[in-house]
Design a protein around this motif. Structure first.
Motif, PDB file in Angstrom:
ATOM      1  N   HIS A  17       0.910  -1.174   0.094  1.00 29.02           N
ATOM      2  CA  HIS A  17       0.089  -0.028  -0.118  1.00 29.02           C
ATOM      3  C   HIS A  17       0.956   1.009   0.051  1.00 29.02           C
ATOM      4  CE1 HIS A  17      -4.267  -0.713   0.303  1.00 29.02           C
ATOM      5  NE2 HIS A  17      -4.088  -1.743   0.833  1.00 29.02           N
ATOM      6  N   GLN A  18       1.786   1.179   0.769  1.00 29.66           N
ATOM      7  CA  GLN A  18       2.678   2.473   1.065  1.00 29.66           C
ATOM      8  C   GLN A  18       3.555   2.474  -0.414  1.00 29.66           C
ATOM      9  OE1 GLN A  18       4.975   1.962   4.476  1.00 29.66           O
ATOM     10  NE2 GLN A  18       3.332   2.004   5.766  1.00 29.66           N
ATOM     11  N   LYS A  19       4.041   1.640  -0.757  1.00 30.08           N
ATOM     12  CA  LYS A  19       4.931   1.738  -2.119  1.00 30.08           C
ATOM     13  C   LYS A  19       4.022   2.235  -3.153  1.00 30.08           C
ATOM     14  CE  LYS A  19       9.052   0.230  -3.581  1.00 30.08           C
ATOM     15  NZ  LYS A  19      10.293   0.349  -3.079  1.00 30.08           N
ATOM     16  N   PHE A  20       2.871   1.497  -3.304  1.00 36.59           N
ATOM     17  CA  PHE A  20       1.798   2.178  -4.435  1.00 36.59           C
ATOM     18  C   PHE A  20       1.661   3.415  -4.228  1.00 36.59           C
ATOM     19  CE2 PHE A  20      -2.027   2.591  -6.956  1.00 36.59           C
ATOM     20  CZ  PHE A  20      -1.805   1.606  -7.638  1.00 36.59           C
ATOM     21  N   ALA A  21       1.431   4.321  -3.074  1.00 34.37           N
ATOM     22  CA  ALA A  21       0.924   5.623  -2.955  1.00 34.37           C
ATOM     23  C   ALA A  21       2.367   6.271  -3.423  1.00 34.37           C
ATOM     24  CB  ALA A  21       0.467   5.750  -1.639  1.00 34.37           C
ATOM     25  N   LYS A  22       3.503   5.836  -3.054  1.00 30.61           N
ATOM     26  CA  LYS A  22       4.661   6.374  -3.211  1.00 30.61           C
ATOM     27  C   LYS A  22       4.975   6.483  -4.536  1.00 30.61           C
ATOM     28  CE  LYS A  22       9.423   6.966  -1.671  1.00 30.61           C
ATOM     29  NZ  LYS A  22      10.335   6.143  -0.732  1.00 30.61           N
ATOM     30  N   ILE A  23       4.735   5.470  -5.475  1.00 29.84           N
ATOM     31  CA  ILE A  23       5.061   5.396  -6.896  1.00 29.84           C
ATOM     32  C   ILE A  23       4.077   5.965  -7.769  1.00 29.84           C
ATOM     33  CG2 ILE A  23       5.180   3.925  -8.800  1.00 29.84           C
ATOM     34  CD1 ILE A  23       6.176   1.809  -6.767  1.00 29.84           C
ATOM     35  N   TYR A  24       2.726   5.860  -7.482  1.00 24.99           N
ATOM     36  CA  TYR A  24       1.814   6.465  -8.324  1.00 24.99           C
ATOM     37  C   TYR A  24       0.881   7.759  -7.853  1.00 24.99           C
ATOM     38  CZ  TYR A  24       2.023   1.953 -10.797  1.00 24.99           C
ATOM     39  OH  TYR A  24       2.613   0.930 -11.711  1.00 24.99           O
ATOM     40  N   GLY A  25       1.126   7.915  -6.594  1.00 26.34           N
ATOM     41  CA  GLY A  25       0.382   9.074  -5.800  1.00 26.34           C
ATOM     42  C   GLY A  25      -0.945   8.958  -5.375  1.00 26.34           C
ATOM     43  N   HIS A  26      -1.479   7.651  -5.560  1.00 29.79           N
ATOM     44  CA  HIS A  26      -2.671   7.484  -5.217  1.00 29.79           C
ATOM     45  C   HIS A  26      -2.774   5.891  -4.494  1.00 29.79           C
ATOM     46  CE1 HIS A  26      -4.798  10.044  -8.226  1.00 29.79           C
ATOM     47  NE2 HIS A  26      -3.657   9.778  -8.888  1.00 29.79           N
ATOM     48  N   GLN A  27      -3.855   5.787  -3.473  1.00 32.99           N
ATOM     49  CA  GLN A  27      -3.941   4.253  -3.008  1.00 32.99           C
ATOM     50  C   GLN A  27      -4.444   3.510  -4.098  1.00 32.99           C
ATOM     51  OE1 GLN A  27      -3.051   3.313  -0.151  1.00 32.99           O
ATOM     52  NE2 GLN A  27      -2.249   4.831   0.581  1.00 32.99           N
ATOM     53  N   PRO A  28      -4.240   2.235  -4.102  1.00 30.52           N
ATOM     54  CA  PRO A  28      -4.702   1.279  -4.800  1.00 30.52           C
ATOM     55  C   PRO A  28      -6.276   0.957  -4.242  1.00 30.52           C
ATOM     56  CG  PRO A  28      -3.526   0.192  -3.105  1.00 30.52           C
ATOM     57  CD  PRO A  28      -3.170   1.515  -3.055  1.00 30.52           C
ATOM     58  N   GLU A  29      -7.108   0.508  -5.252  1.00 20.33           N
ATOM     59  CA  GLU A  29      -8.376  -0.093  -5.096  1.00 20.33           C
ATOM     60  C   GLU A  29      -8.459  -1.419  -4.163  1.00 20.33           C
ATOM     61  OE1 GLU A  29     -11.451   0.999  -7.847  1.00 20.33           O
ATOM     62  OE2 GLU A  29      -9.778   1.039  -9.231  1.00 20.33           O
ATOM     63  N   GLY A  30      -7.365  -1.925  -4.221  1.00 24.73           N
ATOM     64  CA  GLY A  30      -7.277  -3.496  -3.368  1.00 24.73           C
ATOM     65  C   GLY A  30      -6.105  -3.898  -3.944  1.00 24.73           C
ATOM     66  N   ILE A  31      -5.916  -5.044  -3.064  1.00 26.42           N
ATOM     67  CA  ILE A  31      -4.639  -5.916  -3.402  1.00 26.42           C
ATOM     68  C   ILE A  31      -5.304  -7.450  -3.366  1.00 26.42           C
ATOM     69  CG2 ILE A  31      -2.458  -7.144  -2.471  1.00 26.42           C
ATOM     70  CD1 ILE A  31      -2.309  -4.317  -0.914  1.00 26.42           C
ATOM     71  N   TRP A  32      -4.942  -8.135  -4.394  1.00 21.47           N
ATOM     72  CA  TRP A  32      -5.491  -9.445  -4.631  1.00 21.47           C
ATOM     73  C   TRP A  32      -4.187 -10.459  -4.794  1.00 21.47           C
ATOM     74  CZ3 TRP A  32      -7.343  -5.074  -6.389  1.00 21.47           C
ATOM     75  CH2 TRP A  32      -8.633  -4.941  -6.368  1.00 21.47           C
ATOM     76  N   ARG A  33      -4.337 -11.532  -4.244  1.00 20.44           N
ATOM     77  CA  ARG A  33      -3.119 -12.837  -4.212  1.00 20.44           C
ATOM     78  C   ARG A  33      -3.485 -13.855  -5.163  1.00 20.44           C
ATOM     79  NH1 ARG A  33      -5.090 -16.805  -1.582  1.00 20.44           N
ATOM     80  NH2 ARG A  33      -2.862 -17.758  -1.705  1.00 20.44           N
ATOM     81  N   ALA A  34      -2.346 -14.430  -5.288  1.00 19.56           N
ATOM     82  CA  ALA A  34      -2.554 -15.627  -6.258  1.00 19.56           C
ATOM     83  C   ALA A  34      -1.110 -16.393  -5.931  1.00 19.56           C
ATOM     84  CB  ALA A  34      -2.443 -15.667  -7.638  1.00 19.56           C
ATOM     85  N   PRO A  35      -1.326 -17.798  -5.459  1.00 22.54           N
ATOM     86  CA  PRO A  35      -0.188 -18.522  -5.091  1.00 22.54           C
ATOM     87  C   PRO A  35       0.514 -19.052  -6.171  1.00 22.54           C
ATOM     88  CG  PRO A  35      -2.190 -19.887  -4.958  1.00 22.54           C
ATOM     89  CD  PRO A  35      -2.784 -18.288  -5.391  1.00 22.54           C
ATOM     90  N   GLY A  36       1.668 -19.533  -5.975  1.00 25.90           N
ATOM     91  CA  GLY A  36       2.586 -20.452  -6.860  1.00 25.90           C
ATOM     92  C   GLY A  36       2.018 -21.916  -6.406  1.00 25.90           C
ATOM     93  N   ARG A  37       2.640 -22.903  -7.148  1.00 22.50           N
ATOM     94  CA  ARG A  37       2.206 -24.179  -6.977  1.00 22.50           C
ATOM     95  C   ARG A  37       3.369 -25.205  -7.044  1.00 22.50           C
ATOM     96  NH1 ARG A  37       4.862 -25.663 -10.406  1.00 22.50           N
ATOM     97  NH2 ARG A  37       4.805 -26.102 -12.636  1.00 22.50           N
ATOM     98  N   VAL A  38       3.182 -26.311  -6.392  1.00 16.99           N
ATOM     99  CA  VAL A  38       4.081 -27.371  -6.680  1.00 16.99           C
ATOM    100  C   VAL A  38       3.121 -28.554  -7.453  1.00 16.99           C
ATOM    101  CG1 VAL A  38       4.841 -29.267  -5.396  1.00 16.99           C
ATOM    102  CG2 VAL A  38       5.713 -27.389  -4.619  1.00 16.99           C
ATOM    103  N   ASN A  39       3.921 -29.205  -8.125  1.00 12.77           N
ATOM    104  CA  ASN A  39       2.944 -30.207  -9.084  1.00 12.77           C
ATOM    105  C   ASN A  39       3.243 -31.543  -8.177  1.00 12.77           C
ATOM    106  OD1 ASN A  39       1.210 -31.802 -10.711  1.00 12.77           O
ATOM    107  ND2 ASN A  39       2.637 -31.802 -12.211  1.00 12.77           N
ATOM    108  N   LEU A  40       2.307 -32.251  -7.635  1.00 15.50           N
ATOM    109  CA  LEU A  40       2.932 -33.302  -6.823  1.00 15.50           C
ATOM    110  C   LEU A  40       3.066 -34.439  -7.966  1.00 15.50           C
ATOM    111  CD1 LEU A  40       3.166 -34.607  -4.165  1.00 15.50           C
ATOM    112  CD2 LEU A  40       1.023 -35.319  -4.317  1.00 15.50           C
TER     113      LEU A  40
END
Length: 398
Positions: A17-40
């Motif tokens: 959040h802090q980095k986004f505001a510093k780079i773009y001058g705005h707060q993001p609308e949200g943060i989303w996550r997606a995991p990596g994977r191990v293929n068993l």
């Protein structure tokens, strides 16, 4: 509930959040996550319409996103930045929609750009300019699907923000198209499916032809067992020729057998009709690997980790000898882990580098890790990165 929704992830989000505001001058609308994977188990079977058994891991890509408004002077520009190795002032890759041309976007920005390109192909979808900042702890080039984690986090974010109403299957198919046609990597559909559809403490049994899925419990805790990742630090890339050559061999084998895909072949004897010896070996791996996936699902449901371990090692032998996608470093990691008491071990991911995994008793983590490090040192290889992973929840709002 995501296992990776931890104190560390909370701290990463606050910093993002802090980095986004510093780079773009705005707060993001949200943060989303997606995991990596191990293929068993189930390697290179996905683009052959076969079976795979991956699981999402507790390492993920976080993307902070803001849609541009009429007040933004460059409201139709797509801005991408990353915290990865970029210091206090990360560079911003800015492109227009007109510049969303396959294979034209350089570096890591090609992956979120590819998702925007794929979404733009959908009828009735009109995306505007965005600002995006990514922070990922999925090791790059390790065979744990760092690129797909970034793509999935991006498509999940845009699906939410633009209220597109895409299903998980649609998002998997769109990110595959993005990877194949925009980035230029002929990958299958396993990685993004694992990132999207996995459940904590379960593996994802995916039929890549029907896209039907089942959550298969991983009875690791009951057996005091863990999955150990051994990252060789030899980076691999799906854009390189080895992956495409394997896929071409499979298509050649299917054509020789007059079937749509090698998924339709279940009896090894049928492969005798393939005259080309290389294509026959490649097909041998796919046919036997599909069987191993089904046997592993059965063994997991029976709680038989010894049987799972044997299947993992058989899979590695097949990838080493028939599909020829292993490497000296991967083979050393697997053999060292097995000699140190692993229940089973195999390379994981596309091959030609990346990581191997070992199924081990928790009490053997230090013993197996040390054995692998010593084997690498004796062979003159770079010290591997070794860590355990937990089966985590699929992508979503962080």
């Amino acid at each position: 509930m995501s296992i990776s929704n931890s104190k560390e992830t909370t701290q990463r989000m606050a910093a993002l959040h802090q980095k986004f505001a510093k780079i773009y001058g705005h707060q993001p609308e949200g943060i989303w996550r997606a995991p990596g994977r191990v293929n068993l188990i189930g390697e290179h079977t996905d683009y052959n319409m076969g079976f795979v058994l991956p699981f999402a891991i507790d390492k993920n890509a976080l993307v902070a996103v803001r849609r541009k408004t009429q007040l933004d002077a460059d409201r139709q520009t797509l801005d991408f930045a990353s915290t990865y190795g970029s210091g206090e002032h990360p560079p911003i890759t800015s492109i227009t929609f007109d510049e969303l041309v396959p294979r034209a976007v350089p570096g890591w920005a090609a992956y979120p750009a590819a998702v925007l390109w794929a979404l733009n192909q959908l009828e009735g979808v009109e995306l505007g300019g965005i600002q995006l900042l990514v922070d990922s702890d999925v090791p790059v080039g390790s065979g744990l699907s760092s690129s797909h984690a970034l793509e999935v986090a991006t498509i999940v974010a845009l699906d939410d923000l633009y209220e597109l109403g895409l299903s998980k299957v649609q998002m998997a198919q769109l990110t595959q198209r993005a990877e194949n046609e925009f980035v230029g990597a002929p990958t299958g559909i396993m990685d993004q499916s694992a990132s999207l559809m996995s459940h904590a403490q379960h593996a994802l049994f995916l039929d890549c032809r029907s896209m039907e899925t089942q959550a298969v419990p991983l009875p690791l805790a009951q057996h005091d067992a863990v999955v150990l990742v051994m990252d060789t630090r030899v980076e691999h890339s799906h854009v390189d020729g080895g992956y495409a050559a394997r896929r071409a061999s499979c298509e050649q084998a299917a054509a020789a057998l007059e079937v749509q895909s090698l998924r339709e072949v279940t009896v090894v004897a049928e492969l005798e009709a393939i005259e080309d010896p290389v294509a026959k070996r490649r097909a041998m791996h796919i046919v036997t690997e599909n069987r191993r996936v089904l046997d592993t699902v059965f063994a997991l449901r029976e709680g038989d980790l010894d049987a799972v371990g044997k299947l993992l090692y058989q899979s590695h032998e097949s990838m080493r000898d028939d599909y020829e996608i292993s490497s000296e470093e991967l083979d050393v990691a697997v053999e060292a882990a097995m000699a140190a008491g692993a229940i089973g071990a195999r390379m994981t991911g596309g091959g030609f580098g990346g990581s191997a995994i070992a199924l081990i008793k928790r009490e053997h983590i230090d013993k197996v890790s040390q054995a692998v490090r010593e084997a690498f040192d004796q062979a003159g290889y770079v010290e591997p990165a070794i860590f355990t992973v937990i089966a985590d929840e699929g992508a979503g709002k962080a």
